[in-house]
Design an enzyme around this catalytic site. Structure first.
Site, PDB file in Angstrom:
ATOM      1  N   GLN A  22     -63.488  -4.127 -68.303  1.00 41.82           N
ATOM      2  CA  GLN A  22     -63.496  -2.674 -68.426  1.00 41.82           C
ATOM      3  C   GLN A  22     -63.274  -2.184 -69.856  1.00 41.82           C
ATOM      4  O   GLN A  22     -63.568  -1.043 -70.163  1.00 41.82           O
ATOM      5  CB  GLN A  22     -62.428  -2.086 -67.491  1.00 41.82           C
ATOM      6  CG  GLN A  22     -62.770  -2.323 -66.027  1.00 41.82           C
ATOM      7  CD  GLN A  22     -61.708  -1.792 -65.080  1.00 41.82           C
ATOM      8  OE1 GLN A  22     -60.720  -2.463 -64.825  1.00 41.82           O
ATOM      9  NE2 GLN A  22     -61.895  -0.587 -64.574  1.00 41.82           N
ATOM     10  N   HIS A 122     -59.943 -10.500 -62.953  1.00 45.01           N
ATOM     11  CA  HIS A 122     -60.118  -9.104 -62.569  1.00 45.01           C
ATOM     12  C   HIS A 122     -61.624  -8.867 -62.420  1.00 45.01           C
ATOM     13  O   HIS A 122     -62.246  -8.173 -63.206  1.00 45.01           O
ATOM     14  CB  HIS A 122     -59.465  -8.197 -63.613  1.00 45.01           C
ATOM     15  CG  HIS A 122     -59.162  -6.806 -63.135  1.00 45.01           C
ATOM     16  ND1 HIS A 122     -57.900  -6.244 -63.220  1.00 45.01           N
ATOM     17  CD2 HIS A 122     -59.947  -5.856 -62.592  1.00 45.01           C
ATOM     18  CE1 HIS A 122     -57.929  -4.994 -62.749  1.00 45.01           C
ATOM     19  NE2 HIS A 122     -59.172  -4.729 -62.361  1.00 45.01           N
ATOM     20  N   GLU A 167     -56.328  -7.793 -56.789  1.00 43.66           N
ATOM     21  CA  GLU A 167     -56.876  -7.117 -55.624  1.00 43.66           C
ATOM     22  C   GLU A 167     -57.864  -7.948 -54.806  1.00 43.66           C
ATOM     23  O   GLU A 167     -59.086  -7.708 -54.846  1.00 43.66           O
ATOM     24  CB  GLU A 167     -57.520  -5.794 -56.049  1.00 43.66           C
ATOM     25  CG  GLU A 167     -56.555  -4.900 -56.818  1.00 43.66           C
ATOM     26  CD  GLU A 167     -57.102  -3.505 -57.103  1.00 43.66           C
ATOM     27  OE1 GLU A 167     -58.313  -3.298 -56.952  1.00 43.66           O
ATOM     28  OE2 GLU A 167     -56.301  -2.622 -57.450  1.00 43.66           O
ATOM     29  N   TYR A 294     -53.274   3.770 -54.917  1.00 29.65           N
ATOM     30  CA  TYR A 294     -53.938   4.986 -55.381  1.00 29.65           C
ATOM     31  C   TYR A 294     -54.013   6.088 -54.326  1.00 29.65           C
ATOM     32  O   TYR A 294     -53.855   7.252 -54.634  1.00 29.65           O
ATOM     33  CB  TYR A 294     -55.368   4.678 -55.850  1.00 29.65           C
ATOM     34  CG  TYR A 294     -55.402   3.856 -57.111  1.00 29.65           C
ATOM     35  CD1 TYR A 294     -55.373   4.480 -58.360  1.00 29.65           C
ATOM     36  CD2 TYR A 294     -55.438   2.472 -57.065  1.00 29.65           C
ATOM     37  CE1 TYR A 294     -55.378   3.730 -59.528  1.00 29.65           C
ATOM     38  CE2 TYR A 294     -55.447   1.718 -58.226  1.00 29.65           C
ATOM     39  CZ  TYR A 294     -55.413   2.343 -59.455  1.00 29.65           C
ATOM     40  OH  TYR A 294     -55.412   1.606 -60.608  1.00 29.65           O
ATOM     41  N   GLU A 351     -50.340  -1.151 -60.403  1.00 32.92           N
ATOM     42  CA  GLU A 351     -51.307  -0.126 -60.810  1.00 32.92           C
ATOM     43  C   GLU A 351     -51.027   1.144 -60.040  1.00 32.92           C
ATOM     44  O   GLU A 351     -50.840   1.109 -58.813  1.00 32.92           O
ATOM     45  CB  GLU A 351     -52.761  -0.530 -60.490  1.00 32.92           C
ATOM     46  CG  GLU A 351     -53.388  -1.447 -61.487  1.00 32.92           C
ATOM     47  CD  GLU A 351     -54.831  -1.807 -61.130  1.00 32.92           C
ATOM     48  OE1 GLU A 351     -55.558  -0.950 -60.562  1.00 32.92           O
ATOM     49  OE2 GLU A 351     -55.216  -2.957 -61.412  1.00 32.92           O
ATOM     50  N   TRP A 392     -52.173   2.717 -64.441  1.00 37.78           N
ATOM     51  CA  TRP A 392     -53.586   2.472 -64.714  1.00 37.78           C
ATOM     52  C   TRP A 392     -54.154   3.755 -65.260  1.00 37.78           C
ATOM     53  O   TRP A 392     -54.163   4.736 -64.522  1.00 37.78           O
ATOM     54  CB  TRP A 392     -54.350   2.055 -63.441  1.00 37.78           C
ATOM     55  CG  TRP A 392     -55.776   1.743 -63.782  1.00 37.78           C
ATOM     56  CD1 TRP A 392     -56.823   2.610 -63.801  1.00 37.78           C
ATOM     57  CD2 TRP A 392     -56.265   0.471 -64.223  1.00 37.78           C
ATOM     58  NE1 TRP A 392     -57.952   1.968 -64.226  1.00 37.78           N
ATOM     59  CE2 TRP A 392     -57.639   0.652 -64.493  1.00 37.78           C
ATOM     60  CE3 TRP A 392     -55.699  -0.781 -64.432  1.00 37.78           C
ATOM     61  CZ2 TRP A 392     -58.441  -0.396 -64.962  1.00 37.78           C
ATOM     62  CZ3 TRP A 392     -56.499  -1.806 -64.872  1.00 37.78           C
ATOM     63  CH2 TRP A 392     -57.865  -1.602 -65.131  1.00 37.78           C
TER      64      TRP A 392
HETATM   65  C1  FCB Z   1     -58.244  -0.621 -59.219  1.00 38.15           C
HETATM   66  C2  FCB Z   1     -58.775  -1.658 -60.185  1.00 38.15           C
HETATM   67  C3  FCB Z   1     -58.967  -1.142 -61.572  1.00 38.15           C
HETATM   68  C4  FCB Z   1     -59.496   0.247 -61.595  1.00 38.15           C
HETATM   69  C5  FCB Z   1     -58.671   1.127 -60.699  1.00 38.15           C
HETATM   70  C6  FCB Z   1     -59.080   2.561 -60.702  1.00 38.15           C
HETATM   71  O1  FCB Z   1     -58.586  -0.958 -57.939  1.00 38.15           O
HETATM   72  O2  FCB Z   1     -57.903  -2.746 -60.237  1.00 38.15           O
HETATM   73  O3  FCB Z   1     -59.797  -2.027 -62.252  1.00 38.15           O
HETATM   74  O4  FCB Z   1     -60.804   0.242 -61.218  1.00 38.15           O
HETATM   75  O5  FCB Z   1     -58.728   0.637 -59.401  1.00 38.15           O
END
Ligand code: FCB
Length: 774
Positions: A22, A122, A167, A294, A351, A392
Site C-alpha cells: 500500500q 499483508h 487478516e 472497523y 488496526e 490505520w
Molecule cells: C484492513 C487492511 C488494511 C486496510 C484497512 C482499511 O482490513 O488490513 O490494509 O485496507 O483494512
C-alpha cells in the site's frame, strides 16, 4: 483528542500501522511480480485500474516518514514485509536489495526509538506461487515458513513483535469467495482450502520464528460484528453464520484448535483431507493476539446457495468507505476474545481508523478515534488485558480495490507530488502522545536470535564425521564411531544438544543407494531414514544423499586454490562439471549446470567397460578373466572399469599383471601397499599395475568428458587421488587427451585434481545450500 497517555495503563502502547504494497512502490527495488500487480492490471478489479507501482514511494522516503511517526510520539510502528521484494520468485533466489531495505528500515525505526512491529504477509503473494495455486496449495505453508526464515533471519533481532499474517479472513474469504481481492476467485473449494492453509502457514511461520529464538509473536485477525437484520430466527442464524465464517473460524482455529460447527456444515466437503490433523501447528502457542476492527454488519438470510446470507444497509453514520461506525462492538469483541479465546494473553488493537475525504481538517477522524479509544477504555475497565492501540494508517495510501481515493491517513499524501502534510488528527494525537515514555523494550532481547546452523554428515563404514555449518561455512567437525543405528542417531542428537538449538537442515551422505528417504549404508550395514534424523535433531529439512552425489557437489563452489590444474583455466569456470572419484569403488557423477544453478546426476560410472589399450595389456586382461570372470562383458576382454580402477579393483589388476608376467599367483595385497611399492619403485609389477591404473583412469575420464562436454571442468576427487598425487601427472593427462580425431577437443578441456579436504562434508554442505534455496 479527548484522551491522553495518562488515561491508559503505564505501558500501554500507541502505534500506527501501514503495509508494504500500500505504500512502498512495488515496481521499484527489484521486487518480483505479485498477485496484486496482475489483479490490478486486469480491468474491472480495482477502481481506475490503479496499482501499487509507486504508491507513496515509501521505499525511498521511509526516513522522513519515520520522522513523522517519531514526532507524533508513537511508541510503535506496524509495517509489513513484501514477500516478492525479498524473494522475487517466492522461493529460492533472494533479492539482496530487498533484504537490505528491510534491514535499513529496522535500524531507522530503532534510531528513532520506535518499536518495529512486523507483519510478514499483508496480502501480496508472489505471482510464481500464485501460478502454483497460491493459498489453495498446501505447500504454501512451507514456502511461507521458508520466507519467514529468510526475512527474520535478517531483521528478527530488531523486531519488537511479529505476526505472520494480516487478516486471514481477507486472505481467504474476501479473496477466494467474494473475489473482491487478489486473486479474485469466487469458488468455495478454493476458499475452504485457503482458509485452512492460511492458518497452517501462520502456524509454520510461528514455529520457524521460535526455532530462530524469537519471542513476542502473535496473530492478527480482522473482526466484524454481525448483527441480525431483524428479530427473526432466520436472521439470527444468518448473523451467527457470518460471525462463524468471519470471526470464529480463525480465532477458533488458532486459540481453540477447532472450527465452528455451523461453518463446517458448509465448508467441510471442500476442506483439504486430513485438515483435522493440523491443529497442533495451527494452534502453536502465541504471545499475543491482535484485533483489527472497523465496523459491524447487518446480516439477513438470502435465497442463495450456502451460506445463504447477505449484508443489508444499516442506519448508523458511515465513513468514506460506507462502513457504519459502531465503537461499542469493539468493546464487545475485546471482552469476548478474552473470554472465549485468549484468556490472559495480551490483546492489541492492531488496526482501527477511518477513511475520510477531508484532506486537512479531518475532525471526523478525531471523533472516530475518540469513540474507539473510549471503547478500549471500557474493555480495560472490564479487565481485558488490552496492551496497545494502532491506528490505520500513517499515510493516505493504496486502499486495495478502491485505489487511492479512500484516504485513511493521519498524514495527507498528494499523489501527484508525493508531498506529505499532517492532518488535524495527526496534530491532535501529537499533542496527547508526546512527552510520555514507555518502559518496555524496543526489540527482541539481545542475543535472542540464534544464527541458523545446518548439520552435515559423512557416514563411513567405521567412522562418521558430523560438521556444524553456520552462515554457509563449516565451523566445527567431529568424529564418531558409526556404530549401530541408535548409536549413530545418538551422535546426531548429542551434537544438537551441545549447540542447544535445532539445526535448520541436516544432510547426511554415505555410500549406498537412497530410496524413499532412506539410505542403505552398504559399508556400515544399516538403513538410515531421513525421518529418524529429523526426530533426533528437530531439523525442519532432512536429506540423505549418496556419497557420490556429495562428491559431485563438493566441486560446486571449488576455486583455483583448491585444485591442481593439470590443464586448462587456472580458475575453474562455471558450467557443467564432471567428477570422477576412485575410492573403495569408482564413482562417477556430474553437476549439470542449467538456469544459473547446479543439479546432480550420479550414476554407476564405475561399470563402464575397460579394454586393453595396447597389445601388451591383452595378457593382463586375460589373466583378470581367471580372477574375476563375472566382471567381464560376455566373452570379450572388456572388464567393468571399477574392477581395476578403485581401491577394490587395484589388487585384482595387480594379481593379473603378476600372472601375465609369468609369476605364480601373487599374494593378495592391498591397494595401499601396491601403490606404496610402485611409488618407491620396489616392485615392477606394482609399477606396471599403477601405470595401467592411472592411464586407464585418464582414458575413461577423457571418454566420459567427450560425452558430457563439461565446460566447468573435469575433476578427479576421492581417497585414492588424494593420497597418491604423484600418480596423476603426465601419463594420466596424456591418456586423458588421447582421443583419435578428438584429441584436440580433449586437450582443450579443463582438467583438475581436487585438493579439498573433507570433500564429503563440503559436498553435503553445498548440496544443503542448494536444496534450501530451491
Ligand atoms: C484492513 C487492511 C488494511 C486496510 C484497512 C482499511 O482490513 O488490513 O490494509 O485496507 O483494512
Amino acid at each position: 483528542m479527548k484522551y491522553t497517555r495518562a488515561d491508559f495503563p503505564k505501558d500501554f502502547l500507541f502505534g500506527v500501522a501501514t503495509s508494504a504494497y500500500q505504500i512502498e512502490g512495488h515496481a521499484q527495488g527489484g521486487a518480483g511480480q505479485n498477485h496484486w500487480d496482475t489483479f490490478a492490471a486486469s480491468p474491472g478489479n480495482v477502481a481506475r485500474g490503479e496499482n501499487g507501482d509507486l504508491a507513496c514511494d515509501h521505499l525511498n522516503r521511509f526516513p522522513q516518514d519515520f520522522d513523522l511517526v517519531r514526532d507524533a510520539g508513537f511508541d510503535c510502528y506496524r509495517f509489513s514485509t513484501s514477500w516478492a521484494r525479498v524473494l522475487p520468485e517466492g522461493r529460492g533466489q533472494v533479492n539482496q536489495a530487498g533484504l537490505d531495505y528491510y534491514d535499513r528500515l529496522a535500524d531507522a525505526l530503532l534510531e528513532r526509538n520506535i518499536r518495529p512491529c512486523a507483519t510478514l504477509y499483508h496480502w501480496e503473494l508472489p505471482s510464481p506461487l500464485s501460478d502454483l495455486g497460491g493459498w489453495r496449495n498446501r505447500d504454501i505453508a512451507e514456502w511461507f515458513a521458508d520466507f519467514t526464515e529468510v526475512i527474520m533471519g535478517r531483521i528478527g533481532d530488531r523486531m519488537y513483535s511479529v505476526a505472520p499474517i494480516n487478516e486471514p479472513w481477507c486472505v481467504s474469504w474476501l479473496s477466494h469467495f467474494d473475489g473482491h481481492h487478489a486473486p479474485g476467485l469466487r469458488d468455495i473449494r478454493a476458499t475452504a482450502r485457503a482458509m485452512h492453509h492460511v492458518l497452517l502457514a501462520h502456524g509454520r511461520a510461528i514455529e520457524s520464528m521460535r526455532s530462530l529464538g524469537m519471542s513476542n509473536l502473535g496473530a492478527v485477525f480482522n473482526l466484524e460484528w454481525a448483527e441480525p437484520a431483524d428479530d427473526s430466527p432466520k436472521a439470527r442464524q444468518a448473523a451467527d453464520l457470518y460471525d462463524g465464517i468471519y470471526n470464529r473460524f480463525f480465532l477458533g482455529g488458532v486459540f481453540n484448535k477447532a472450527y465452528p460447527d455451523n461453518v463446517l456444515k458448509g465448508l467441510e466437503p471442500y476442506l483439504p483431507s486430513g485438515w483435522q490433523n493440523d491443529f497442533d501447528t495451527i494452534g502453536a502457542p502465541v504471545d499475543w493476539c491482535g484485533l483489527n476492527y472497523y465496523t459491524r454488519k447487518l446480516i439477513a438470510p438470502d435465497d442463495t446457495a450456502w451460506p445463504s446470507l447477505k449484508e443489508v444497509p444499516g442506519p448508523l453514520p458511515k465513513t468514506q468507505m460506507g462502513w457504519e461506525i459502531e465503537p461499542t462492538a469493539l468493546t464487545r469483541f475485546l471482552t469476548r476474545a478474552k473470554q472465549e479465546y485468549t484468556g490472559d494473553l495480551p490483546i492489541y488493537v492492531t488496526e482501527n481508523g477511518m477513511a475520510s475525504p477531508e484532506r486537512q481538517q479531518d475532525e471526523d477522524r478525531i471523533d472516530y478515534l475518540n469513540q474507539h479509544l473510549k471503547a478500549v477504555q471500557a474493555a480495560l475497565d472490564e479487565d481485558v488485558p488490552v496492551k496497545g492501540y494502532f491506528i490505520w494508517s500513517l499515510l493516505d495510501n493504496y486502499e486495495w480495490a478502491f485505489g487511492y481515493e479512500k484516504r485513511f491517513g493521519l498524514v495527507d499524501v498528494d499523489f501527484e507530488t508525493l508531498e506529505r502534510t499532517p492532518k488535524a488528527s495527526y496534530n491532535a494525537l501529537k499533542t496527547v502522545l508526546t512527552g510520555g515514555t514507555v518502559s518496555l523494550p524496543l526489540a527482541q532481547p539481545a542475543g535472542a536470535i540464534r544464527a541458523h546452523w545446518n548439520l552435515v554428515a559423512d557416514i563411513g563404514g567405521t567412522n562418521t564425521r558430523l560438521g556444524v555449518v553456520s552462515d554457509g561455512k563449516l565451523t566445527d567437525l567431529r568424529k564418531y564411531p558409526t556404530g549401530t543405528l541408535p548409536e549413530l542417531l545418538e551422535a546426531f542428537h548429542s551434537l544438537r544438544d551441545e549447540i542447544g538449538t535445532d539445526p535448520r537442515a541436516v544432510v547426511a551422505a554415505g555410500a549406498g543407494p537412497v530410496k524413499d528417504g532412506t539410505i542403505q549404508l552398504t559399508n556400515a550395514h544399516l538403513d538410515l531414514p531421513e525421518r529418524d534424523i529429523g526426530r533426533v535433531t528437530g531439523a525442519q529439512h532432512t536429506y540423505v544423499i549418496n556419497d557420490f552425489t556429495a562428491a559431485a557437489w563438493s566441486v560446486a563452489e571449488i576455486s583455483g586454490d583448491e585444485v591442481e590444474v593439470l590443464q586448462g583455466a587456472t580458475e575453474p569456470p562455471t558450467g557443467t562439471r564432471l567428477v570422477v572419484g576412485p575410492g573403495t569403488g569408482l564413482g562417477v557423477g556430474a553437476l549439470l549446470y542449467s538456469e544459473g544453478r547446479y543439479h546432480t546426476a550420479s550414476g554407476e560410472g564405475g561399470h563402464v567397460g575397460l579394454s586393453p589399450r595396447h597389445a601388451d595389456e591383452v595378457e593382463i586382461f586375460r589373466a583378470a578373466r581367471h580372477i574375476a570372470p563375472d566382471c567381464f562383458f560376455d566373452d570379450s576382454l572388456t572388464i567393468e572399469a571399477e574392477m581395476f580402477l578403485s581401491g577394490t579393483g587395484l589388487p585384482i589388476l595387480y594379481r593379473a599383471a603378476g600372472m601375465a608376467a609369468g609369476l605364480a599367483d601373487t599374494s593378495v595385497r592391498s591397494a595401499r601397499e601396491i601403490l606404496e611399492d610402485a611409488r618407491t619403485n620396489n616392485d615392477p609389477i606394482a609399477r606396471r599395475a599403477s601405470h595401467l591404473f592411472t592411464t586407464h583412469l585418464g582414458a575413461v575420464m577423457g571418454d566420459l568428458a567427450v560425452a558430457f562436454m563439461p565446460i566447468g571442468g573435469v575433476f578427479l576427487v576421492g581417497g585414492v587421488a588424494k593420497k597418491n598425487r604423484w600418480l596423476f601427472k603426465d601419463a594420466f593427462r596424456d591418456a586423458f587427451n588421447a582421443g583419435g580425431r578428438f584429441s584436440d577437443l580433449r586437450r582443450s578441456m579443463n582438467l583438475y585434481v581436487s585438493e579439498q579436504d573433507e570433500f564429503g562434508i563440503v559436498g553435503a554442505n553445498n548440496f544443503c545450500k542448494s536444496a534450501l534455496a530451491r
